[in-house]
Design a protein around this motif. Structure first.
Motif, PDB file in Angstrom:
ATOM      1  N   ILE A  63     -53.457 -15.794   4.904  1.00 47.72           N
ATOM      2  CA  ILE A  63     -53.441 -16.948   5.791  1.00 47.72           C
ATOM      3  C   ILE A  63     -52.069 -17.587   5.629  1.00 47.72           C
ATOM      4  O   ILE A  63     -51.767 -18.164   4.583  1.00 47.72           O
ATOM      5  N   VAL A  64     -51.220 -17.432   6.659  1.00 43.58           N
ATOM      6  CA  VAL A  64     -49.819 -17.841   6.555  1.00 43.58           C
ATOM      7  C   VAL A  64     -49.523 -19.030   7.461  1.00 43.58           C
ATOM      8  O   VAL A  64     -50.047 -19.134   8.570  1.00 43.58           O
ATOM      9  N   SER A  65     -48.685 -19.919   6.958  1.00 43.30           N
ATOM     10  CA  SER A  65     -48.235 -21.075   7.729  1.00 43.30           C
ATOM     11  C   SER A  65     -46.901 -21.528   7.145  1.00 43.30           C
ATOM     12  O   SER A  65     -46.421 -20.961   6.169  1.00 43.30           O
ATOM     13  N   LYS A  93     -49.709 -24.542  12.055  1.00 40.49           N
ATOM     14  CA  LYS A  93     -51.100 -24.114  12.186  1.00 40.49           C
ATOM     15  C   LYS A  93     -51.222 -22.716  11.561  1.00 40.49           C
ATOM     16  O   LYS A  93     -50.519 -21.783  11.957  1.00 40.49           O
ATOM     17  N   PRO A  94     -52.117 -22.540  10.591  1.00 40.43           N
ATOM     18  CA  PRO A  94     -52.237 -21.244   9.912  1.00 40.43           C
ATOM     19  C   PRO A  94     -52.653 -20.105  10.847  1.00 40.43           C
ATOM     20  O   PRO A  94     -53.424 -20.295  11.778  1.00 40.43           O
ATOM     21  N   LYS A  95     -52.098 -18.934  10.553  1.00 43.66           N
ATOM     22  CA  LYS A  95     -52.459 -17.696  11.247  1.00 43.66           C
ATOM     23  C   LYS A  95     -52.922 -16.713  10.179  1.00 43.66           C
ATOM     24  O   LYS A  95     -52.431 -16.731   9.054  1.00 43.66           O
ATOM     25  N   THR A  96     -53.857 -15.833  10.542  1.00 46.03           N
ATOM     26  CA  THR A  96     -54.411 -14.887   9.579  1.00 46.03           C
ATOM     27  C   THR A  96     -53.955 -13.467   9.879  1.00 46.03           C
ATOM     28  O   THR A  96     -54.060 -12.997  11.008  1.00 46.03           O
ATOM     29  N   VAL A  97     -53.445 -12.806   8.842  1.00 45.83           N
ATOM     30  CA  VAL A  97     -53.076 -11.390   8.894  1.00 45.83           C
ATOM     31  C   VAL A  97     -54.189 -10.637   8.192  1.00 45.83           C
ATOM     32  O   VAL A  97     -54.494 -10.916   7.034  1.00 45.83           O
ATOM     33  N   GLN A  98     -54.814  -9.678   8.888  1.00 54.24           N
ATOM     34  CA  GLN A  98     -55.898  -8.893   8.303  1.00 54.24           C
ATOM     35  C   GLN A  98     -55.367  -7.494   7.996  1.00 54.24           C
ATOM     36  O   GLN A  98     -54.935  -6.788   8.910  1.00 54.24           O
ATOM     37  N   ILE A  99     -55.401  -7.110   6.726  1.00 55.16           N
ATOM     38  CA  ILE A  99     -54.863  -5.816   6.316  1.00 55.16           C
ATOM     39  C   ILE A  99     -55.765  -5.182   5.262  1.00 55.16           C
ATOM     40  O   ILE A  99     -56.589  -5.850   4.637  1.00 55.16           O
TER      41      ILE A  99
END
Length: 133
Positions: A63-65, A93-99
């Motif tokens: 979860i990156v911001s 605003k946080p964005k989510t990277v799914q890996i």
């Protein structure tokens, strides 16, 4: 004028522009749904945390911001072949990277740069994601 009081020392430490690298990696938390999650915040030429530890074989959500500011930043995570598996423009605003990655060490950084200046990566805005069995 010399400053010898605790207040001056605390004030001096508060104004330090670059935080030192962490000694120990921050482990990703495993939620009740089995997904690992870690929050990463970028700012004035840093990522916090800059060392992350996760387990192989489980989905990982990053979860990156970024902190408020006028300088644009990106979060780029290199995959096993060195090519980006994530390249996200950071916002407050946080964005989510799914890996889900195999065991190994993976670099992340902000490659942005202004003409004639060092890149954000060269100024210390980088980190490592370590995936272990």
């Amino acid at each position: 004028m010399r400053c010898a009081t605790a207040g001056c020392i605390a004030l001096s430490l508060a104004w330090m522009p670059n935080l030192p690298a962490q000694d120990q990696p921050v482990p990703a938390a495993i939620d009740t749904d089995g997904v690992q999650r870690v929050t990463i915040v970028g700012g004035s030429y840093f990522f916090r945390p800059d060392r992350i530890l996760a387990k192989a074989g489980r989905p990982l959500h990053l979860i990156v911001s970024m902190e408020e500011g006028i300088v644009p930043h990106r979060f780029v995570l290199d995959g096993p072949d060195g090519k980006p598996v994530a390249d996200i423009e950071l916002a407050t605003k946080p964005k989510t990277v799914q890996i889900e990655l195999p065991p190994g060490q993976y670099a992340f950084s902000c490659p942005n740069r202004l003409l004639m200046f060092k890149s954000h990566r060269e100024r210390g805005m980088s980190g490592t994601l370590e995936i272990r069995n």
